[in-house]
Each structure stands twice: as C-alpha cells, then as structure tokens.
Design an enzyme around this catalytic site. Structure first.
Site, PDB file in Angstrom:
ATOM      1  N   SER A   1     -11.693 -17.502 -10.897  1.00 16.46           N
ATOM      2  CA  SER A   1     -10.367 -17.524 -11.548  1.00 16.46           C
ATOM      3  C   SER A   1     -10.055 -18.933 -12.022  1.00 16.46           C
ATOM      4  O   SER A   1     -10.467 -19.910 -11.391  1.00 16.46           O
ATOM      5  CB  SER A   1      -9.294 -17.093 -10.550  1.00 16.46           C
ATOM      6  OG  SER A   1      -8.015 -17.239 -11.131  1.00 16.46           O
TER       7      SER A   1
ATOM      8  N   LYS B   1     -11.856 -19.151  -3.121  1.00 14.34           N
ATOM      9  CA  LYS B   1     -12.788 -18.827  -4.219  1.00 14.34           C
ATOM     10  C   LYS B   1     -13.597 -20.066  -4.602  1.00 14.34           C
ATOM     11  O   LYS B   1     -14.803 -19.991  -4.855  1.00 14.34           O
ATOM     12  CB  LYS B   1     -12.010 -18.363  -5.465  1.00 14.34           C
ATOM     13  CG  LYS B   1     -11.576 -16.904  -5.454  1.00 14.34           C
ATOM     14  CD  LYS B   1     -10.863 -16.583  -6.754  1.00 14.34           C
ATOM     15  CE  LYS B   1     -10.263 -15.196  -6.805  1.00 14.34           C
ATOM     16  NZ  LYS B   1     -11.225 -14.112  -6.747  1.00 14.34           N
TER      17      LYS B   1
HETATM   18  P1  NAP Z   1     -10.187  -5.802  -8.784  1.00 17.87           P
HETATM   19  O1  NAP Z   1      -9.923  -4.637  -9.674  1.00 17.87           O
HETATM   20  O2  NAP Z   1      -9.089  -6.209  -7.824  1.00 17.87           O
HETATM   21  O3  NAP Z   1     -11.536  -5.545  -8.004  1.00 17.87           O
HETATM   22  C1  NAP Z   1     -11.896  -6.194  -6.813  1.00 17.87           C
HETATM   23  C2  NAP Z   1     -12.953  -5.315  -6.194  1.00 17.87           C
HETATM   24  O4  NAP Z   1     -13.415  -5.915  -4.983  1.00 17.87           O
HETATM   25  C3  NAP Z   1     -12.418  -3.918  -5.825  1.00 17.87           C
HETATM   26  O5  NAP Z   1     -13.229  -2.950  -6.422  1.00 17.87           O
HETATM   27  C4  NAP Z   1     -12.553  -3.872  -4.313  1.00 17.87           C
HETATM   28  O6  NAP Z   1     -12.925  -2.611  -3.816  1.00 17.87           O
HETATM   29  C5  NAP Z   1     -13.714  -4.840  -4.122  1.00 17.87           C
HETATM   30  N1  NAP Z   1     -13.756  -5.273  -2.719  1.00 17.87           N
HETATM   31  C6  NAP Z   1     -12.816  -5.957  -2.041  1.00 17.87           C
HETATM   32  N2  NAP Z   1     -13.200  -6.118  -0.764  1.00 17.87           N
HETATM   33  C7  NAP Z   1     -14.419  -5.510  -0.654  1.00 17.87           C
HETATM   34  C8  NAP Z   1     -15.310  -5.320   0.417  1.00 17.87           C
HETATM   35  N3  NAP Z   1     -15.050  -5.792   1.651  1.00 17.87           N
HETATM   36  N4  NAP Z   1     -16.472  -4.651   0.188  1.00 17.87           N
HETATM   37  C9  NAP Z   1     -16.749  -4.160  -1.045  1.00 17.87           C
HETATM   38  N5  NAP Z   1     -15.923  -4.322  -2.106  1.00 17.87           N
HETATM   39  C10 NAP Z   1     -14.772  -4.978  -1.902  1.00 17.87           C
HETATM   40  O7  NAP Z   1     -10.603  -7.080  -9.653  1.00 17.87           O
HETATM   41  P2  NAP Z   1     -10.067  -7.570 -11.054  1.00 17.87           P
HETATM   42  O8  NAP Z   1      -8.571  -7.530 -11.117  1.00 17.87           O
HETATM   43  O9  NAP Z   1     -10.856  -6.933 -12.115  1.00 17.87           O
HETATM   44  O10 NAP Z   1     -10.449  -9.126 -10.943  1.00 17.87           O
HETATM   45  C11 NAP Z   1     -11.812  -9.556 -10.999  1.00 17.87           C
HETATM   46  C12 NAP Z   1     -11.865 -10.994 -10.493  1.00 17.87           C
HETATM   47  O11 NAP Z   1     -11.096 -11.831 -11.356  1.00 17.87           O
HETATM   48  C13 NAP Z   1     -11.298 -11.204  -9.099  1.00 17.87           C
HETATM   49  O12 NAP Z   1     -12.053 -12.186  -8.443  1.00 17.87           O
HETATM   50  C14 NAP Z   1      -9.892 -11.743  -9.374  1.00 17.87           C
HETATM   51  O13 NAP Z   1      -9.397 -12.513  -8.306  1.00 17.87           O
HETATM   52  C15 NAP Z   1     -10.175 -12.594 -10.589  1.00 17.87           C
HETATM   53  N6  NAP Z   1      -9.035 -12.911 -11.457  1.00 17.87           N
HETATM   54  C16 NAP Z   1      -7.964 -12.082 -11.568  1.00 17.87           C
HETATM   55  C17 NAP Z   1      -6.939 -12.419 -12.442  1.00 17.87           C
HETATM   56  C18 NAP Z   1      -5.768 -11.502 -12.655  1.00 17.87           C
HETATM   57  O14 NAP Z   1      -4.956 -11.770 -13.565  1.00 17.87           O
HETATM   58  N7  NAP Z   1      -5.639 -10.443 -11.881  1.00 17.87           N
HETATM   59  C19 NAP Z   1      -6.991 -13.592 -13.190  1.00 17.87           C
HETATM   60  C20 NAP Z   1      -8.128 -14.403 -13.076  1.00 17.87           C
HETATM   61  C21 NAP Z   1      -9.148 -14.040 -12.211  1.00 17.87           C
HETATM   62  P3  NAP Z   1     -11.891  -1.359  -3.843  1.00 17.87           P
HETATM   63  O15 NAP Z   1     -11.988  -0.855  -5.273  1.00 17.87           O
HETATM   64  O16 NAP Z   1     -12.440  -0.428  -2.840  1.00 17.87           O
HETATM   65  O17 NAP Z   1     -10.549  -1.927  -3.487  1.00 17.87           O
END
Ligand code: NAP
Length: 299
Positions: free
Chosen positions: A160, A182
């Site tokens: 991020s 992270k």
């Molecule tokens: P997301 O939809 O929240 O997906 C995270 C995934 O991690 C989920 O599928 C979750 O599984 C899996 N997970 C968590 N704990 C786990 C475990 N113990 N074992 C196996 N899987 C596990 O992600 P996203 O929103 O697309 O974001 C992708 C990345 O970009 C993340 O690192 C996030 O922090 C980063 N990011 C986000 C933003 C934002 O605006 N949201 C901005 C910049 C960067 P489940 O499906 O079972 O929950």
C-alpha cells in the site's frame, strides 16, 4: 522457466506454462490477478483461498479447474503454502488483514453528514487473531519463507502507498499499524534474496481496468500532491501484478491512475515500468528492530 519438481497440484496439463501461486485469491485484487492468469496463455495459476465458498466463487468467475484452487489458512498450515508453491516459478501475495467497520461508529458519521460537520470518520476493528501484525507481517513472512523453500524465483507483493508515513491515517485503523507491518514484510522480502516486485497502490476502487493512464512514482511522493491522482482500480493493480512477472529486475513502486480521459490508457507496461527509473528506498528501515532481528540470524 518451470522447475522440474514433484508437485502435488498440477496447475495445468500444459507444462510449458509457468506456475504462479496466488494467495488472497478470494480477495478483491487477488481474484482479479488469478482470473487474468487463468485467461493468459503463459501462466498456470494456483490460488489459495480461505473457504469452500470462496473457492466456488473463484471457480465460477475464472473458469479454472477445481485443482487450481486450494482452500487453507496461510497462518495455520505451512503445508497449504508448500502445496501451493510446489513447482511454482512465482508467487503473488494479495493477502491482508481485513478491517471491519464498527457499525455504531456510523451514527456520528451520518449525523456529521446531516449537520455538515467535517472530519468525522467511521471506526474500524480487526478480528483479534487477524491483526495486521499477524496477517501482514507474520503471514507474509511465512509466505516468503515458503517461497524460498520451494525455489520460487520471484515474489510479487501487493502492499500500500503510505508506508513512509508512520502517522498515516491507515495506521490508526483498529490500532493495527497496518502500514508499519506491511513495510516490515516488504523489507523482509527485499532482504530474502528472492526476486521481487513490490506494488504500492493508492486508494483501491472497483472500477473497470484498462481505461486509465497508470502513473508510477516512489516513496509516497504522490501523497504530497493534494490535487493529483491518489487512487487506482483494483483491475489495473492486478494487471500490474501480472505484467511485473515479466520483469527481470527487482522493483518497488507506488502506483495511481489518472481519471479516464486524462492521458491515454496504459497499454505498454514495459515502458510504464521503465518510466520510473528509481525504486522506493527503505532507508528508514535499516535499523528496524523487528526485521533486523531476522537479518542478524541470517534467516
Ligand atoms: P481484500 O479484498 O481485503 O483481500 C484480502 C484477502 O486476504 C482476502 O481474500 C482474505 O481472505 C485474505 N486473507 C486474509 N487473511 C488470510 C489468511 N489467514 N489466510 C488466507 N487468506 C487470508 O484485498 P483488497 O482490498 O483487494 O486489497 C489488496 C491489497 O491492497 C491489500 O494488501 C490491501 O491492504 C492493499 N491496499 C488496499 C487499499 C484500499 O483502498 N483498500 C489501498 C492500497 C492498498 P477472505 O476472502 O477469506 O477474507
């Protein structure tokens, strides 16, 4: 390059394809990475998801074969990671601690909207055993260690933007210090000796991909420009992950996307990556006590 290793999971009958393990493949960005890899002619992905429900959803969306999706928790079973990475050429890490909104915190947010008060934000929490320290640090470290054990060549890590800012708002969410943990995992990856591409997106949106000009920079410079672009569609981040598998050099970059119509949609990803000649510096991490304790043990 496909390594000739015993693999309990055959990602594809076509052995000419590179096997790529994708964790967090049930998540919003991870599932897009997985789908893009399934539809490519070069790659044979194996996704790791946490539940049978996620697996069913991913199979429906992607058209992958059932044996291409493994159900397991990255924190609970090294066997899951070893199975996913056996024979893999690359790993894409798209796991992350997932913040949950505290429903009652929405009341002051709604009231603030009605009264025109600014700066009132909802509050978030993480599940007790799924804090960023666990998932984004220990969980990513476990994956990097598993990649090393399996002889994986390259790790693509979705991080991020904001990691250089200890006081970034995202660190306050659920008292999780998510960007701090992270960033430690990123430094651990850089120190691991594996090939890597670390991608720091701005705010993620679920808009269609391929419609915008993607722009790269380093060290959170984008955050200094209050009027500039700060966000990017998950689909464009997923495309960057896939395209980065082609890079021979290690990269760590920030990415955002301009609004549609401002600039031309990015199609030449080699040119995009070379448009930013520098990598993020991590000079602030030299004396990090947590990552440093592993470096000193030569882990
Ligand atoms: P997301 O939809 O929240 O997906 C995270 C995934 O991690 C989920 O599928 C979750 O599984 C899996 N997970 C968590 N704990 C786990 C475990 N113990 N074992 C196996 N899987 C596990 O992600 P996203 O929103 O697309 O974001 C992708 C990345 O970009 C993340 O690192 C996030 O922090 C980063 N990011 C986000 C933003 C934002 O605006 N949201 C901005 C910049 C960067 P489940 O499906 O079972 O929950």
């Amino acid at each position: 390059m496909l390594r000739a290793k015993a693999s309990p999971i055959s990602a594809s009958a076509d052995q000419s394809k590179q096997k790529v393990a994708v964790t967090g493949a049930g998540g919003r960005t991870g599932s897009l990475v997985f789908q893009k890899l399934v539809s490519s002619s070069k790659y044979a992905p194996v996704g790791v998801v946490r539940s049978e429900k996620s697996k069913d959803g991913l199979l429906k969306k992607s058209g992958a074969a059932p044996e291409q999706v493994i159900v397991g928790d990255i924190m609970e079973s090294p066997a899951v990671l070893d199975r996913a990475m056996a024979g893999a050429d690359a790993l894409v890490i798209a796991t992350s601690a997932v913040p949950k909104i505290k429903p009652l915190s929405l009341i002051p947010v709604i009231l603030a909207k009605i009264t025109g008060k600014e700066g009132v934000r909802p509050q978030f929490t993480f599940k007790e055993d799924q804090m960023p320290e666990q998932i984004d640090w220990i969980g990513q470290k476990l994956q990097i260690d598993a990649a090393k054990r399996a002889g994986v060549r390259k790790v693509v890590l979705v991080g991020s933007m904001g990691g250089t800012q200890k006081d970034n708002f995202l660190n306050t969410i659920g008292d999780g210090q998510i960007l701090v943990w992270k960033r430690r995992a990123e430094k651990y990856l850089i120190d691991s000796g594996l090939g890597y591409c670390i991608i720091h997106p701005g705010g993620l949106k679920d808009d269609e991909g391929g419609m915008r000009e993607i722009v790269l920079n380093v060290d959170d410079i984008f955050l200094e420009d209050k009027a500039g672009p700060r966000s990017i569609p998950r689909a464009d981040v997923a495309e960057l992950c896939v395209q980065s598998l082609e890079l021979t050099e290690n990269r760590s970059i920030d990415c955002v996307a301009r609004n549609p119509g401002e600039g031309k949609p990015t199609v030449d990803f080699a040119a995009l990556f070379s448009s930013m000649g520098r990598n993020c510096s991590y000079s602030d991490m030299k004396n990090d006590p947590v990552v440093g304790s592993f470096a000193s043990k030569g882990v």
